[in-house]
Design an enzyme around this catalytic site. Structure first.
Site, short mmCIF file in Angstrom:
data_model
loop_
_atom_site.label_atom_id
_atom_site.label_comp_id
_atom_site.label_asym_id
_atom_site.label_seq_id
_atom_site.Cartn_x
_atom_site.Cartn_y
_atom_site.Cartn_z
N TYR A 125 -1.85 4.37 -4.89
CA TYR A 125 -2.89 3.35 -4.76
C TYR A 125 -2.29 2.05 -5.27
CZ TYR A 125 -6.38 6.91 -3.76
OH TYR A 125 -7.09 7.93 -3.18
N CYS A 126 -1.99 1.15 -4.36
CA CYS A 126 -1.35 -0.13 -4.66
C CYS A 126 -2.48 -1.17 -4.73
CB CYS A 126 -0.35 -0.46 -3.55
SG CYS A 126 0.58 -1.96 -3.83
N ILE A 127 -2.80 -1.60 -5.94
CA ILE A 127 -4.03 -2.35 -6.20
C ILE A 127 -3.71 -3.75 -6.74
CG2 ILE A 127 -6.21 -2.31 -7.48
CD1 ILE A 127 -5.89 0.01 -5.44
#
Length: 157
Positions: A125-127
């Protein structure tokens, strides 16, 4: 924030959001923006606690699931258990990606990719930091997130 508060969340007006959020927070969460790699507040943040939606305060990710993916954005292997995220297919850069949004505020958070650590589920999950607010472990109770203290029980810190 209690579960009742989370489910009763009403998204502020666009004008209220413009006043309350920084320009980058507004651009990222409301217009699917992306902050520049290695510039966000949390890309190399290393403190125990949880990350919540900057708009609604809904809990999203735990520091226990954060890792250094080398990409310049906060990366997590999974959301906090029982957290509902919305996923949409995004073709904005010419190929399909899976966009991740918060459930209550519908804030754009970032994207999820299938290139995370295999031993931790294989997801990344690249947030965007601009979509997040960090709540330190020591402040979970005071800020209304005491139920998430259990995530850290038994952990040597």
């Amino acid at each position: 924030m209690t579960q009742d508060t989370k489910t009763d969340f009403q998204k502020p007006s666009d004008n209220d959001l413009r006043e309350r959020l920084t320009p980058i927070q507004y651009q990222v969460t409301q217009h699917e923006g992306t902050e520049r790699a290695f510039t966000g507040e949390y890309w190399d943040h290393d403190e125990d606690g949880i990350y919540v939606d900057v708009v609604s305060g809904e809990p999203l990710f735990s520091s226990l699931d954060k890792y250094d993916a080398g990409c310049g954005w906060p990366s997590f292997t999974q959301p906090i258990p029982d957290v509902a995220l919305t996923e949409n297919t995004d073709y904005k850069i010419g190929y399909a990606r899976t966009e991740v949004r918060s459930a209550s505020a519908d804030s754009h958070l970032g994207h999820v990719f299938p290139d995370g650590p295999r031993d931790r589920g294989g997801l990344r999950y690249c947030i965007n930091s601009a979509a997040l607010r960090f709540v330190p472990l020591s402040e979970l109770d005071a800020q209304g997130y005491g139920q998430y203290r259990a995530l850290f029980e038994g952990r040597q810190g």
